[in-house]
Enzyme design. Structure first.
Site, PDB file in Angstrom:
ATOM      1  CE  LYS A 112      -4.189  -2.185   1.524  1.00 51.20           C
ATOM      2  NZ  LYS A 112      -3.786  -3.604   1.665  1.00 51.20           N
TER       3      LYS A 112
HETATM    4  C1  LIG Z   1      -4.438  -4.658   1.118  1.00 48.72           C
HETATM    5  C2  LIG Z   1      -3.651  -5.925   1.048  1.00 48.72           C
HETATM    6  C3  LIG Z   1      -3.991  -6.951   0.145  1.00 48.72           C
HETATM    7  C4  LIG Z   1      -5.210  -6.903  -0.741  1.00 48.72           C
HETATM    8  O1  LIG Z   1      -5.128  -5.918  -1.753  1.00 48.72           O
HETATM    9  P1  LIG Z   1      -6.452  -5.471  -2.538  1.00 48.72           P
HETATM   10  O2  LIG Z   1      -6.033  -4.331  -3.386  1.00 48.72           O
HETATM   11  O3  LIG Z   1      -7.446  -5.059  -1.475  1.00 48.72           O
HETATM   12  O4  LIG Z   1      -6.936  -6.630  -3.316  1.00 48.72           O
HETATM   13  C5  LIG Z   1      -3.170  -8.070   0.091  1.00 48.72           C
HETATM   14  N1  LIG Z   1      -2.103  -8.195   0.899  1.00 48.72           N
HETATM   15  C6  LIG Z   1      -1.756  -7.241   1.781  1.00 48.72           C
HETATM   16  C7  LIG Z   1      -0.567  -7.454   2.656  1.00 48.72           C
HETATM   17  C8  LIG Z   1      -2.504  -6.066   1.885  1.00 48.72           C
HETATM   18  O5  LIG Z   1      -2.148  -5.116   2.766  1.00 48.72           O
END
Ligand SMILES: *Cc1c(COP(=O)(O)O)cnc(C)c1O
Length: 465
Positions: A112
């Site tokens: 993120k």
């Molecule tokens: C947010 C997240 C996901 C999922 O990503 P999406 O965009 O919601 O599909 C997977 N793994 C981790 C570690 C995350 O923080």
């Protein structure tokens, strides 16, 4: 470039306005009206670019002149300056033709950071120019909150309020939010579950009258288009490193809200030769069930070893369906309206498109742990549980072993020690050096009841002038 709503009824917005908004007023999500496309020659020419240089090229048409090129270049460079590895998104090989794309080299150890480091800087730039201040509000079950706080901590033109469920996030995750210094950073531990946090945020967006005059709320979850945009870059970057455009590449993506893999789908539409896109889910498998059977059915939330993928509904899938329905917003609005009351299916023609674009796999906690163990035994590479789900699904779905398979590693294993130790790893994996005093730094957060008036009063009295 204009941005339009997936439900067809909201006015089109330009980049600056889409950056500063959440859902469209008709309940839909914004998507670009058209996508830029690139020829193999253009993609080949990008092979000499650094990550930040490539990010500038990819983001530029979406920003569409809203920010002068030199300033945009500075924003993009700055966004990736805090990453620990100067490759930004390094590839690691774990088996024949099988690769891990490490998306956890940013400040909060999860993918993120790629989007939220950029989003914070874009927001601050645009707000400064408009002489405007806003309030960022978001709910988190762990990773989004810390990435948003790190992305926004130097922004002078916003306050950020992040709600996490009290005593229901891990200590590392909580401390990654509550130890960040800054007058504009406000952590709320809500006495409730993640769903209560999310409901509180939703209600606050719907009626913003509690805010001081002139302020509005801005969303930092993946309904914000700018997050998707920033994520397109690493698909191009890694595929080019592995030989694109002269060679196809496949990706497996640990999926919750469908924001990450949706960016991969867009990269494919823009001309990147992607062979397979594998949706990898844990037991919260609404998308795997849909891809397998054309049934879109809600199921009770299950808590797993991969909490960042524990979701009931994948909100960004609506963006995909909009294309499936040939961008018929009325049809999407009708589908989502029915879905709010009952289980639904889509017409065969729409389903055929989804089936053609995506493979999917559902991975249990036991399989997750077994995959961490197996990959460590065969390559001494330690996966976090989310990334392990990606590897497991990749191996199950991989059709052509001459096409490189890249699994997106969405988090660092030190964030999720429980799963790693269940896999037989002898100790809690070490945090990277820059976080070594995380467990001793002072924390700041407010514990509040799940009460809208109390939360909004706290916010109103803590927004900086
Ligand atoms: C947010 C997240 C996901 C999922 O990503 P999406 O965009 O919601 O599909 C997977 N793994 C981790 C570690 C995350 O923080």
């Amino acid at each position: 470039m204009k941005y339009i709503s997936t439900r067809g009824k909201a006015p089109a917005l330009n980049f600056e306005d889409v950056l500063l908004t959440g859902l469209a007023p008709d309940g839909g999500l914004y998507v670009p009206q058209t996508l830029p496309t690139y020829s193999p020659e253009q993609i080949a020419a990008w092979s000499k670019l650094s990550y930040a240089e490539l990010a500038f090229e990819i983001v530029k048409p979406f920003v569409d002149g809203a920010i002068p090129d030199d300033d945009l270049r500075d924003i993009v460079n700055d966004s990736y300056s805090d990453f620990r590895n100067s490759a930004i998104a390094p590839l690691v090989q774990i088996d024949h033709n099988e690769w891990i794309l490490e998306l956890f080299q940013g400040p909060t150890l999860a993918f993120k950071d790629f989007a939220l480091q950029m989003l914070g800087r874009l927001l601050d730039y645009v707000l400064e120019r408009r002489n405007q201040k806003v309030v960022v509000m978001g709910a988190t079950s762990g990773d989004t909150g810390s990435a948003a706080i790190q992305g926004c901590k130097r922004c002078k033109n916003l306050d950020i309020f992040i709600l996490h469920p009290y005593q229901r996030v891990s200590e590392v995750q909580r401390r990654q939010m509550t130890t960040v210094e800054g007058d504009n950073i406000h952590n709320i531990a809500l006495k409730g579950h993640f769903d209560h946090c999310q409901a509180m945020v939703k209600a606050s967006f719907a009626d913003q009258s509690f805010l001081p005059g002139g302020r509005q709320l801005v969303a930092v979850n993946s309904i914000n288009w700018a997050r998707i945009m920033a994520q397109i870059v690493y698909y191009f970057y890694s595929a080019i490193a592995l030989g694109a455009p002269n060679r196809k590449v496949s990706f497996s993506v640990p999926t919750g809200n469908f924001g990450d893999i949706y960016a991969g789908y867009l990269a494919k539409q823009m001309g990147l030769p992607i062979d397979q896109l594998v949706i990898a889910t844990n037991c919260n498998d609404i998308l795997h069930r849909f891809v397998s059977s054309n049934r879109f059915e809600k199921q009770e939330l299950q808590h797993t070893l991969s909490p960042s993928m524990d979701i009931v509904i994948s909100s960004n899938f609506e963006r995909m369906l909009f294309d499936g329905y040939d961008r018929d917003g009325a049809a999407v609005a009708d589908l989502m309206d029915r879905f709010s009351r009952e289980d639904v299916s889509v017409p065969d023609s729409v389903f055929a498109k989804v089936r053609d674009l995506f493979d999917s796999g559902r991975v249990s906690d036991d399989e997750t742990v077994a995959t961490i163990k197996e990959v460590f035994e065969t390559s001494e590479y330690l996966l976090d549980p989310h990334s392990a789900i990606g590897v497991h699904a990749a191996r199950a779905c991989w059709r052509d072993r001459s096409v490189p398979m890249v699994t997106l590693a969405t988090a660092h294993p030190a964030k999720f020690p429980e799963a790693v130790m269940k896999a037989g790893y002898p100790e809690s994996p070490a945090l990277p050096h820059h976080m070594k005093d995380l467990l001793s730094l002072p924390e700041r957060y407010e514990v509040l009841d799940n009460d809208q008036a109390a939360v909004q009063a706290f916010m109103a009295s803590h927004i900086n002038a």
